[in-house]
Scaffold this motif. Sequence first.
Motif, PDB file in Angstrom:
ATOM      1  N   ALA A   1      -5.197   1.237  -0.666  1.00 20.93           N
ATOM      2  CA  ALA A   1      -4.501   2.442  -1.117  1.00 20.93           C
ATOM      3  C   ALA A   1      -5.449   3.420  -1.806  1.00 20.93           C
TER       4      ALA A   1
ATOM      5  N   VAL B   1       0.846  -1.198   0.000  1.00 20.92           N
ATOM      6  CA  VAL B   1       0.000   0.000   0.000  1.00 20.92           C
ATOM      7  C   VAL B   1       0.879   1.245   0.000  1.00 20.92           C
ATOM      8  N   ALA B   2       1.931   1.224   0.798  1.00 15.49           N
ATOM      9  CA  ALA B   2       2.847   2.367   0.857  1.00 15.49           C
ATOM     10  C   ALA B   2       3.545   2.583  -0.481  1.00 15.49           C
TER      11      ALA B   2
ATOM     12  N   THR C   1       2.442   1.739  -3.413  1.00 13.47           N
ATOM     13  CA  THR C   1       1.442   2.232  -4.363  1.00 13.47           C
ATOM     14  C   THR C   1       1.158   3.710  -4.136  1.00 13.47           C
ATOM     15  N   LYS C   2       1.040   4.112  -2.894  1.00  9.76           N
ATOM     16  CA  LYS C   2       0.781   5.521  -2.596  1.00  9.76           C
ATOM     17  C   LYS C   2       1.947   6.415  -3.017  1.00  9.76           C
ATOM     18  N   ARG C   3       3.167   5.897  -2.958  1.00 11.15           N
ATOM     19  CA  ARG C   3       4.313   6.699  -3.406  1.00 11.15           C
ATOM     20  C   ARG C   3       4.181   7.031  -4.899  1.00 11.15           C
TER      21      ARG C   3
ATOM     22  N   ASN D   1      -8.075   4.689  -0.904  1.00 12.64           N
ATOM     23  CA  ASN D   1      -8.662   5.705  -0.028  1.00 12.64           C
ATOM     24  C   ASN D   1      -7.907   7.030  -0.079  1.00 12.64           C
ATOM     25  N   ASP D   2      -6.729   7.018  -0.688  1.00  8.67           N
ATOM     26  CA  ASP D   2      -5.973   8.256  -0.830  1.00  8.67           C
ATOM     27  C   ASP D   2      -6.812   9.269  -1.611  1.00  8.67           C
TER      28      ASP D   2
ATOM     29  N   VAL E   1       1.297   7.096  -6.546  1.00  8.16           N
ATOM     30  CA  VAL E   1       0.145   8.007  -6.638  1.00  8.16           C
ATOM     31  C   VAL E   1       0.586   9.442  -6.373  1.00  8.16           C
ATOM     32  N   HIS E   2       1.361   9.620  -5.315  1.00  2.81           N
ATOM     33  CA  HIS E   2       1.771  10.968  -4.920  1.00  2.81           C
ATOM     34  C   HIS E   2       2.812  11.568  -5.860  1.00  2.81           C
TER      35      HIS E   2
ATOM     36  N   GLN F   1      -6.192  11.391  -3.730  1.00  2.00           N
ATOM     37  CA  GLN F   1      -5.795  11.609  -5.121  1.00  2.00           C
ATOM     38  C   GLN F   1      -6.358  10.533  -6.057  1.00  2.00           C
ATOM     39  N   VAL F   2      -6.862   9.447  -5.486  1.00  2.00           N
ATOM     40  CA  VAL F   2      -7.400   8.331  -6.281  1.00  2.00           C
ATOM     41  C   VAL F   2      -8.876   8.574  -6.573  1.00  2.00           C
TER      42      VAL F   2
END
Length: 242
Positions: A86, A57-58, A60-62, A88-89, A64-65, A91-92
Amino acid sequence: MEIIMAGVSHPAEITIALVHGAFVDGSGWEGVYKILKKDGCPVAIVQNPTISLADDVAATKRIVHAQTGPVILVGHSYAGAVITEAGNDPQVVGLVYIAAFAPDTGESVSTLLKDAQPGTPASSILPPQDGYLYQDKARFPASFGADMDEEKAVFMADSQVPWGEEALNGMISEPAWKSRPSWYLVATDDKMIPPPVQRFMSKRAGSTVVEVAGSHAIYISQPHAVAELIKKAVQGVKGSVI
């Protein structure tokens, strides 16, 4: 047109982030990637360590960001669990499941496959070794990618990435499909995730569903069908914004 997320406006251009599942790496998305890029879609590839759900998840979020605007997450197989958490970020803006797990709160891949656990006759996944799972190399081609090029399937069996038990057992805190639109491709010849399980998860998530005759490795064997659903998801997200 702009997409508003968490009080921040972004250009309408949406990046597609492709997330791989267990036993493989991001290179399996090459066919889908090429189709999407040729059609002018911004695409990013996530390389998950597949050691634990939290780490994936971390990772994937990297990715995304690292994008400047909204992102649609696309997950195959185990990566469905990754994008469910992930996603729930803020930006998604959408989720696409490709023959993937879509767990609910408190569920894991393990609980969703309770009737076909690693090491049982129904599974090609071998019993854990030092906290990691592997697939039987001899059974991998038929189980994972029966409609793939045989030589490539054998290579994937020999180059498979260990799958951590912590990833298999990682539980979802809040499923993003409850707050994000989702699309789901059911692979009707899947030998890894039974099609009835895929249909159950996609219906529960309220996903827009397509069914395609293909193996678990449909993202490799039929990249055009997968890319088509992803493009529909992009248009669906754009069309939902005024």
